[in-house]
Design a protein around this motif. Structure first.
Motif, PDB file in Angstrom:
ATOM      1  N   PRO A  77      47.345  27.273 -28.723  1.00  0.00           N
ATOM      2  CA  PRO A  77      47.772  26.689 -27.453  1.00  0.00           C
ATOM      3  C   PRO A  77      47.467  25.187 -27.451  1.00  0.00           C
ATOM      4  N   ALA A  78      48.153  24.452 -26.590  1.00  0.00           N
ATOM      5  CA  ALA A  78      47.956  23.005 -26.512  1.00  0.00           C
ATOM      6  C   ALA A  78      46.527  22.670 -26.088  1.00  0.00           C
ATOM      7  N   ASN A  79      46.041  21.522 -26.545  1.00  0.00           N
ATOM      8  CA  ASN A  79      44.736  21.030 -26.097  1.00  0.00           C
ATOM      9  C   ASN A  79      44.766  20.822 -24.584  1.00  0.00           C
ATOM     10  N   LEU A  80      43.614  21.013 -23.932  1.00  0.00           N
ATOM     11  CA  LEU A  80      43.561  20.946 -22.478  1.00  0.00           C
ATOM     12  C   LEU A  80      42.435  20.040 -22.011  1.00  0.00           C
ATOM     13  N   THR A  81      42.586  19.545 -20.793  1.00  0.00           N
ATOM     14  CA  THR A  81      41.516  18.819 -20.103  1.00  0.00           C
ATOM     15  C   THR A  81      41.038  19.683 -18.949  1.00  0.00           C
ATOM     16  N   VAL A  82      39.738  19.918 -18.888  1.00  0.00           N
ATOM     17  CA  VAL A  82      39.158  20.755 -17.836  1.00  0.00           C
ATOM     18  C   VAL A  82      37.972  20.026 -17.224  1.00  0.00           C
ATOM     19  N   GLU A  83      37.488  20.539 -16.090  1.00  0.00           N
ATOM     20  CA  GLU A  83      36.379  19.872 -15.415  1.00  0.00           C
ATOM     21  C   GLU A  83      35.032  20.257 -16.011  1.00  0.00           C
ATOM     22  N   CYS A  84      34.825  21.547 -16.223  1.00  0.00           N
ATOM     23  CA  CYS A  84      33.521  22.049 -16.667  1.00  0.00           C
ATOM     24  C   CYS A  84      33.699  22.991 -17.852  1.00  0.00           C
ATOM     25  N   LEU A 112      30.562  23.095 -28.505  1.00  0.00           N
ATOM     26  CA  LEU A 112      30.506  21.663 -28.191  1.00  0.00           C
ATOM     27  C   LEU A 112      30.557  20.882 -29.501  1.00  0.00           C
ATOM     28  N   THR A 113      31.587  20.052 -29.664  1.00  0.00           N
ATOM     29  CA  THR A 113      31.734  19.281 -30.898  1.00  0.00           C
ATOM     30  C   THR A 113      31.517  17.793 -30.698  1.00  0.00           C
ATOM     31  N   TYR A 114      31.484  17.353 -29.440  1.00  0.00           N
ATOM     32  CA  TYR A 114      31.283  15.925 -29.179  1.00  0.00           C
ATOM     33  C   TYR A 114      30.727  15.759 -27.771  1.00  0.00           C
ATOM     34  N   GLY A 115      29.811  14.796 -27.613  1.00  0.00           N
ATOM     35  CA  GLY A 115      29.290  14.484 -26.291  1.00  0.00           C
ATOM     36  C   GLY A 115      28.159  15.396 -25.879  1.00  0.00           C
ATOM     37  N   THR A 116      27.885  15.389 -24.577  1.00  0.00           N
ATOM     38  CA  THR A 116      26.781  16.150 -23.995  1.00  0.00           C
ATOM     39  C   THR A 116      27.340  17.269 -23.125  1.00  0.00           C
ATOM     40  N   ASP A 117      26.694  18.412 -23.202  1.00  0.00           N
ATOM     41  CA  ASP A 117      27.172  19.598 -22.517  1.00  0.00           C
ATOM     42  C   ASP A 117      27.487  19.334 -21.048  1.00  0.00           C
ATOM     43  N   ASN A 118      28.718  19.660 -20.659  1.00  0.00           N
ATOM     44  CA  ASN A 118      29.210  19.540 -19.283  1.00  0.00           C
ATOM     45  C   ASN A 118      29.305  18.112 -18.772  1.00  0.00           C
ATOM     46  N   CYS A 119      29.205  17.138 -19.649  1.00  0.00           N
ATOM     47  CA  CYS A 119      29.335  15.743 -19.227  1.00  0.00           C
ATOM     48  C   CYS A 119      30.746  15.227 -19.502  1.00  0.00           C
ATOM     49  N   ASP A 120      31.148  14.230 -18.726  1.00  0.00           N
ATOM     50  CA  ASP A 120      32.484  13.651 -18.862  1.00  0.00           C
ATOM     51  C   ASP A 120      32.725  13.203 -20.300  1.00  0.00           C
ATOM     52  N   GLN A 142      41.785  24.796 -30.935  1.00  0.00           N
ATOM     53  CA  GLN A 142      42.207  24.222 -29.656  1.00  0.00           C
ATOM     54  C   GLN A 142      41.037  23.437 -29.088  1.00  0.00           C
ATOM     55  N   LEU A 143      41.314  22.222 -28.621  1.00  0.00           N
ATOM     56  CA  LEU A 143      40.268  21.354 -28.088  1.00  0.00           C
ATOM     57  C   LEU A 143      40.352  21.291 -26.567  1.00  0.00           C
ATOM     58  N   PHE A 144      39.187  21.218 -25.941  1.00  0.00           N
ATOM     59  CA  PHE A 144      39.075  21.089 -24.493  1.00  0.00           C
ATOM     60  C   PHE A 144      38.213  19.858 -24.205  1.00  0.00           C
ATOM     61  N   THR A 145      38.746  18.922 -23.443  1.00  0.00           N
ATOM     62  CA  THR A 145      38.016  17.700 -23.094  1.00  0.00           C
ATOM     63  C   THR A 145      37.627  17.749 -21.619  1.00  0.00           C
ATOM     64  N   LEU A 146      36.353  17.450 -21.331  1.00  0.00           N
ATOM     65  CA  LEU A 146      35.892  17.485 -19.950  1.00  0.00           C
ATOM     66  C   LEU A 146      36.198  16.177 -19.248  1.00  0.00           C
ATOM     67  N   ASP A 147      36.657  16.308 -18.028  1.00  0.00           N
ATOM     68  CA  ASP A 147      36.931  15.145 -17.176  1.00  0.00           C
ATOM     69  C   ASP A 147      36.319  15.454 -15.818  1.00  0.00           C
ATOM     70  N   ASN A 148      35.153  14.862 -15.542  1.00  0.00           N
ATOM     71  CA  ASN A 148      34.509  15.123 -14.253  1.00  0.00           C
ATOM     72  C   ASN A 148      33.796  13.878 -13.743  1.00  0.00           C
ATOM     73  N   GLU A 149      33.354  13.946 -12.500  1.00  0.00           N
ATOM     74  CA  GLU A 149      32.788  12.796 -11.823  1.00  0.00           C
ATOM     75  C   GLU A 149      31.269  12.740 -11.990  1.00  0.00           C
ATOM     76  N   CYS A 178      29.725  20.311 -12.289  1.00  0.00           N
ATOM     77  CA  CYS A 178      29.377  21.458 -13.137  1.00  0.00           C
ATOM     78  C   CYS A 178      27.921  21.877 -12.992  1.00  0.00           C
ATOM     79  N   GLY A 179      27.252  21.403 -11.915  1.00  0.00           N
ATOM     80  CA  GLY A 179      25.875  21.796 -11.677  1.00  0.00           C
ATOM     81  C   GLY A 179      24.898  21.287 -12.716  1.00  0.00           C
ATOM     82  N   VAL A 180      25.215  20.141 -13.369  1.00  0.00           N
ATOM     83  CA  VAL A 180      24.311  19.627 -14.390  1.00  0.00           C
ATOM     84  C   VAL A 180      22.992  19.187 -13.746  1.00  0.00           C
ATOM     85  N   HIS A 181      21.944  19.242 -14.521  1.00  0.00           N
ATOM     86  CA  HIS A 181      20.617  18.884 -14.035  1.00  0.00           C
ATOM     87  C   HIS A 181      20.569  17.400 -13.693  1.00  0.00           C
TER      88      HIS A 181
END
Length: 207
Positions: A77-84, A112-120, A142-149, A178-181
């Motif tokens: 499936p196509a790569n997606l952008t998700v919040e969490c 998780l292949t890049y960045g910090t868990d649940n972070c933008d 399939q890759l999922f990129t997080l986009d959140n505030e 995403c309820g991050v600490h």
């Protein structure tokens, strides 16, 4: 002869000779799997041709067909952008197999292949694996990129007090994606207007 699938096997026309040019009849068997797995690479099928003359005498010859085909194809499936990270859901890859042989698709948990868990900007990966009935394997990811505030914070209400010594820290309202600490720090109280402990003086706490 090499063919892609068993259903591509076609009987040929054997060369027949007979004594005294006697009339003959040729009977052809159906293709028979003699080694390997049906429709899998390297499998061998045979067709037996049997000739019988009018005297009742027979002779046989065998034609061998070898299967030559490809491993299964899988398109993710196509790569997606998700919040969490919890929004990541495995999809349905497109699969095709040689000769329509059966297959099974499995997929990994998100990694998780890049960045910090649940972070933008964090990137997660799901790997899909197809295994056909011939035991051949292929995979795609399939890759999922997080986009959140970033976090939001709402301070306690402003207060009116008698003395600077009465100032106390309240509890701000904090919301994180995403309820991050999170860690909440304060500075102050700091006199920003008027004279210390005098009527109308204003102190500030920054959260």
């Amino acid at each position: 002869e090499t063919v892609t699938c068993a259903y591509d096997i076609n009987e040929g026309t054997p060369t027949v000779t007979s004594s005294c040019n006697l009339p003959t009849i040729v009977v052809t068997s159906d293709p028979v799997l003699v080694s390997g797995s049906a429709n899998c690479y390297g499998a061998k099928y045979e067709i037996t041709y049997t000739v019988t003359d009018v005297c009742g005498r027979t002779a046989d010859c065998v034609q061998t067909f070898t299967i030559d085909n490809e491993i299964p194809e899988i398109i993710c499936p196509a790569n997606l952008t998700v919040e969490c990270a919890e929004d990541i859901i495995a999809g349905s890859p497109a699969v095709s197999t040689s000769c329509g042989v059966g297959y099974v698709v499995t997929y990994s948990d998100p990694v998780l292949t890049y960045g910090t868990d649940n972070c933008d900007g964090a990137i997660y990966e799901i790997i899909y694996t197809v295994t056909d009935d011939c035991g051949r394997v292929n995979e795609c990811s399939q890759l999922f990129t997080l986009d959140n505030e970033g976090p939001s914070i709402t301070c306690p209400a402003d207060l009116t007090i008698a003395c600077a010594s009465d100032i106390y820290e309240g509890t701000p309202t904090v919301v994180t994606s995403c309820g991050v600490h999170y860690t909440s720090l304060t500075t102050g109280p700091t006199l920003i207007s008027g004279a210390a402990d005098c009527y109308g003086a204003i102190y500030e706490i920054t959260y």
